[in-house]
Enzyme design. Structure first.
Site, PDB file in Angstrom:
ATOM      1  N   PRO A 387       0.575  -1.262   0.412  1.00  0.00           N
ATOM      2  CA  PRO A 387      -0.104  -0.021   0.196  1.00  0.00           C
ATOM      3  C   PRO A 387       0.886   1.506  -0.043  1.00  0.00           C
ATOM      4  CG  PRO A 387      -1.038  -1.231   1.517  1.00  0.00           C
ATOM      5  CD  PRO A 387       0.671  -1.896   1.231  1.00  0.00           C
ATOM      6  N   GLY A 388       0.581   2.541  -0.575  1.00  0.00           N
ATOM      7  CA  GLY A 388       0.777   3.245  -0.823  1.00  0.00           C
ATOM      8  C   GLY A 388       2.089   3.935  -1.175  1.00  0.00           C
ATOM      9  N   VAL A 389       2.304   2.999  -2.172  1.00  0.00           N
ATOM     10  CA  VAL A 389       3.013   3.187  -3.309  1.00  0.00           C
ATOM     11  C   VAL A 389       2.934   3.791  -4.510  1.00  0.00           C
ATOM     12  CG1 VAL A 389       4.674   1.851  -2.645  1.00  0.00           C
ATOM     13  CG2 VAL A 389       3.513   0.897  -4.547  1.00  0.00           C
ATOM     14  N   LYS A 391      -0.222   2.966  -6.625  1.00  0.00           N
ATOM     15  CA  LYS A 391      -0.508   1.296  -7.534  1.00  0.00           C
ATOM     16  C   LYS A 391      -2.280   2.371  -8.617  1.00  0.00           C
ATOM     17  CE  LYS A 391      -0.870  -1.685  -4.957  1.00  0.00           C
ATOM     18  NZ  LYS A 391      -0.548  -0.940  -3.502  1.00  0.00           N
ATOM     19  N   SER A 707      10.361 -19.051   3.993  1.00  0.00           N
ATOM     20  CA  SER A 707      12.045 -18.172   3.326  1.00  0.00           C
ATOM     21  C   SER A 707      13.085 -18.168   5.020  1.00  0.00           C
ATOM     22  CB  SER A 707      11.892 -16.640   2.607  1.00  0.00           C
ATOM     23  OG  SER A 707      10.876 -16.389   4.060  1.00  0.00           O
ATOM     24  N   LYS A 750      12.063  -7.325   0.796  1.00  0.00           N
ATOM     25  CA  LYS A 750      13.414  -8.060   1.564  1.00  0.00           C
ATOM     26  C   LYS A 750      14.512  -6.947   1.985  1.00  0.00           C
ATOM     27  CE  LYS A 750      11.853 -12.330   1.862  1.00  0.00           C
ATOM     28  NZ  LYS A 750      11.907 -14.257   1.042  1.00  0.00           N
TER      29      LYS A 750
END
Length: 801
Positions: A387-389, A391, A707, A750
């Site tokens: 969120p918040g990038v 899109k 991972s 990451k």
């Protein structure tokens, strides 16, 4: 109460004429006028009436000044000037509110009414025009000039015209039930043509403004012509009203009054061009302006014929009418012209979005291909990221760059297939699906539609919406998308769909196969600072009513806000923190308090509260604690894996709300240690007589995935050997039972999370090297990446000597 024309023909005939006949000698009045040498005339403003010469009219007065004027004029035997107000709502009109042309009149008789008003019976004599107002108090007095009527040149034509006027007036009296029969008698007994014309002009049902124009007309022939035209209009309306009344009276049922009223309304609509026939005509006219294929035209004609056959009072009529309204509102083959100015598009994208270079490059590539071929089907782009990038806002920028209409369609929480495909029109409250509603809203068949939050689609009892999207998002099928409400295919192939999601895990595989996935990772520290300087600070200053000089945040302060007060991949939390500072500045401004516009780091902490700790050394500064890297739906994050030994029989226990995969990774790690304890420098006694407990903090948060395998093994070895893990080091990777390190996904997210957390070294699988090389070097300039193939290498790098 003020002056107004309060007279019906019946009252005039029954009252006014009686008074005149019994008490007044009209010839005496004429003689009085002839011998009068009056120079100044009182002016009586009236409203909703216009007086003409040689007509007797009662005038009711209620204003103090008007009553005084009438009483004094009668006492002195003066003529008065009667003029109309331009605006009948004015209680106290000024000179500019009065028409300049009026009629000189003589007061015949004054009758006092019980409520304090008076009624003056007056007779008009001459038209006049006001030359100059000489007094305004207590009432208007003015110098006037008398106006003479221009006699007709052709007397026979004038007389014939007045005969027509007289006949038409008698017909109107017969048709209009509101006009008393005594008016018929009055008109027949007026012998003078000019008096007849003036009588009809005074008492006809014309607006006052039209009567004033007739009074101002000096040519009697023209006045008669205009009067005749207006009477014809009134006569036509009366005939129409009577026709409507006759039609509806045929259907009248004494026990069904409501039915009668509905029928009357329907008849009126038919006469005015409305009603069912009007509906059909409107739809056909709308269809004429549409560009559509022969197939669509054939379907429309079939449906319009069905509408014509239905009873307008039936529920099915409204259903069919709503369907055809929607059908004709769709843009069909209406398209906006794409703008192929690549340089301009690049400027638009760069201005609206800082960073996101790969995404902007992909969009410009698509525009270039579209420009060269001009017939390429629009691709289905799926923007995936935390969120918040940016899109969703990126979709708006794409629409601006292409010159297309923009529509946003939120899919979050959608759980009914009919929201996409629509309902069949036979259902109560049926409507089209959101896709076609968005097309209708945009007014074009090639908009940019952003399908927001695709991963949040639910599945309810009424079908699966994500399955309904399969046809929408397939370039090979969506040229004939079938909506249940429309009942025929609609071409969506020219629509540019841009879907957004935070995670791919909840999206169906067939749906993913129809999209071109573009991963959007989080922003680096430097990018966030630039975004804040270019966009966020200005936006919050505007939203909080501040100017550009109200406060300033330098690079150091912004860096502190990002590192100490936010922990995210996007910039949404950063914007909230800047908004908090803007509100603080707004409060100081409102209280007229002095403050330094250059906000310092100390002031930032004072406004936003205590910052979170920056260093991880205190947390990882004991044996058995390892920093892992994880991927979540909101971007990359770090997590700590702890292990501790206790006396026992070599058992393994795990806590922290772990999923099956993470539990299996811990079991694999312990079995590997048991098999390789000599090579790892761990005694057999410790393994057999020590229990080991593995915990992942934040136990309320579910955690799963492969991972964390190497991090768990490193944590156990650290506990068994009682050696600390290097500070500011993190790792991610999966392990096999024989100690091989396997690659994992989400590397960019990451690594960005690692830089946000102050990590300086990262251990990754060698197979992940290609993922790191795809990341811009600026993102990793303070990060040292170690690539490994086996677990022994991980232990060698991670543990302190």
């Amino acid at each position: 109460m003020t002056e107004f024309e309060d007279i019906s023909l019946e009252e005039m005939i029954s009252d006014g004429f009686d008074i005149v006949a019994q008490e007044i000698n009209i010839d005496d009045l004429a003689e009085t006028e002839k011998n009068s040498e009056q120079k100044i005339f009182p002016i009586l403003p009236v409203r909703n009436m216009v007086m003409f010469p040689n007509v007797v009219i009662p005038i009711t007065a209620g204003r103090k000044a008007s009553i005084q004027l009438l009483e004094e004029a009668q006492k002195n035997g003066d003529f008065i000037g009667i003029v109309s107000q331009k605006n009948s709502d004015l209680e106290q009109p000024a000179e500019k509110d009065l028409f300049q042309t009026g009629t000189l009149a003589k007061i015949i008789k004054i009758i006092k009414l019980p409520e304090g008003n008076i009624t003056a019976i007056t007779k008009g004599f001459h038209r006049f025009k006001i030359k100059k107002v000489v007094e305004k108090q207590p009432y208007f007095k003015a110098e006037i000039s008398k106006l003479k009527d221009s006699k007709p040149k052709n007397k026979e034509e004038y007389e014939a015209l007045l005969e027509n006027v007289k006949d038409l007036a008698l017909k109107i009296i017969e048709l209009d039930p509101n006009i008393p029969n005594a008016a018929n008698f009055a008109i027949k007994n007026i012998n003078n043509n000019d008096d007849l014309l003036n009588f009809i002009c005074t008492n006809a049902n014309f607006p006052s403004s039209d009567k004033q124009k007739l009074l101002e007309e000096k040519n009697l022939m023209e006045r008669a012509n205009k009067c005749y035209e207006m009477m014809h209009e009134d006569f036509r309306k009366l005939e129409l009203r009577n026709q409507i009344h006759q039609k509806t009276s045929k259907d009248l049922d004494k026990q069904q009054r409501e039915y009668f009223l509905n029928q009357q309304i329907r008849t009126i609509q038919e006469e005015l061009g409305g009603g069912p026939e009007g509906d059909v005509e409107d739809l056909i006219n709308k269809a004429k302006s549409k560009k559509w294929s022969d197939e669509v035209e054939e379907h429309f004609q079939k449906e319009i014929n069905r509408l014509q056959r239905q009873n307008p009072n039936s529920p099915d009529y409204n259903v069919q009418r709503n369907y055809l309204d929607f059908f004709t509102d769709l843009p069909w083959e209406t398209y906006t012209k794409d703008v192929f100015d690549i340089a301009k598009a690049e400027k638009i994208l760069d201005k609206a979005h800082f960073g996101l270079e790969d995404i902007k490059k992909r969009i410009l590539e698509h525009m270039a291909v579209l420009k060269l071929k001009n017939n390429m089907k629009s691709p289905i782009l799926l923007l995936v990221g935390p969120p918040g990038v940016g899109k969703t806002s990126l979709g708006k920028s794409i629409a601006d760059a292409l010159g297309r209409k923009y529509v946003r369609l939120s899919l979050g929480g959608l759980h009914d297939e009919s929201e996409i495909r629509g309902h069949r029109k036979t259902y109560i409250g049926a409507m089209a699906g959101r896709i076609l509603q968005s097309i209708k809203k945009s007014g074009t068949s090639n908009p940019v539609i952003v399908l927001d939050e695709m991963d949040k689609i639910g599945q309810g009892l009424h079908g699966d919406p994500s399955s309904a999207l399969l046809e929408v998002l397939d370039p090979e099928q969506n040229n004939s998308f079938y909506d249940n409400f429309l009942e025929m295919g609609y071409d969506l192939s020219k629509v540019m769909f841009i879907a957004t999601a935070n995670s791919l895990s909840t999206i169906q595989t067939p749906l993913l196969d129809r999209t071109e996935i573009i991963q959007i990772a989080g922003y680096t520290l430097e990018e966030k600072i630039e975004i804040a300087k270019r966009h966020l600070i200005k936006k919050q200053q505007e939203e909080n009513g501040l100017d550009s000089k109200s406060f300033k945040l330098g690079n150091a302060e912004l860096k502190h806000i990002i590192e100490a007060h936010t922990s995210e991949s996007g910039v949404r939390s950063l914007e909230k923190r800047i908004a908090g500072i803007a509100r603080w500045v707004a409060l100081q401004t409102a209280l007229v308090k002095d403050y330094d516009p250059k906000i310092s780091i100390e002031k930032v902490d004072e406004i936003l509260g205590v910052p979170r700790p920056k260093s991880l050394s205190e947390i990882t500064g004991v044996p058995g604690v390892v920093t892992g890297l994880a991927w979540t739906s909101v971007g990359g994050d770090i997590l700590f894996i702890e292990s501790i030994l206790s006396n026992g029989k070599g058992s393994l226990s795990m806590t922290g709300n772990l999923g099956t995969v993470m539990k299996e990774s811990a079991t694999i790690a312990l079995e590997y240690i048991k098999a390789k304890h000599d090579e790892l420098g761990i005694s057999q006694d410790d393994i057999e007589k020590k229990n080991i407990h593995v915990h992942v903090p934040e136990g309320a948060t579910p955690k799963d995935g492969p991972s964390a395998g190497i991090a768990m093994l490193t944590s156990m070895v650290s506990s068994f050997k009682n050696k600390k893990v290097k500070p500011h080091l993190a790792m991610t990777g999966e392990i096999t039972l024989r100690g091989k390190v396997l690659p994992v996904g989400g590397i960019k997210e990451k690594l960005l999370a690692a830089t946000r957390a102050g990590i300086k070294e990262v251990i990754l699988c060698e197979a992940n090297r290609k993922d790191v090389e795809e990341i811009k070097k600026d993102y990793l300039k303070n990060l040292n990446v170690h690539y490994v193939n086996r677990m022994e290498e991980v232990i060698e790098i991670a543990l302190e000597k």
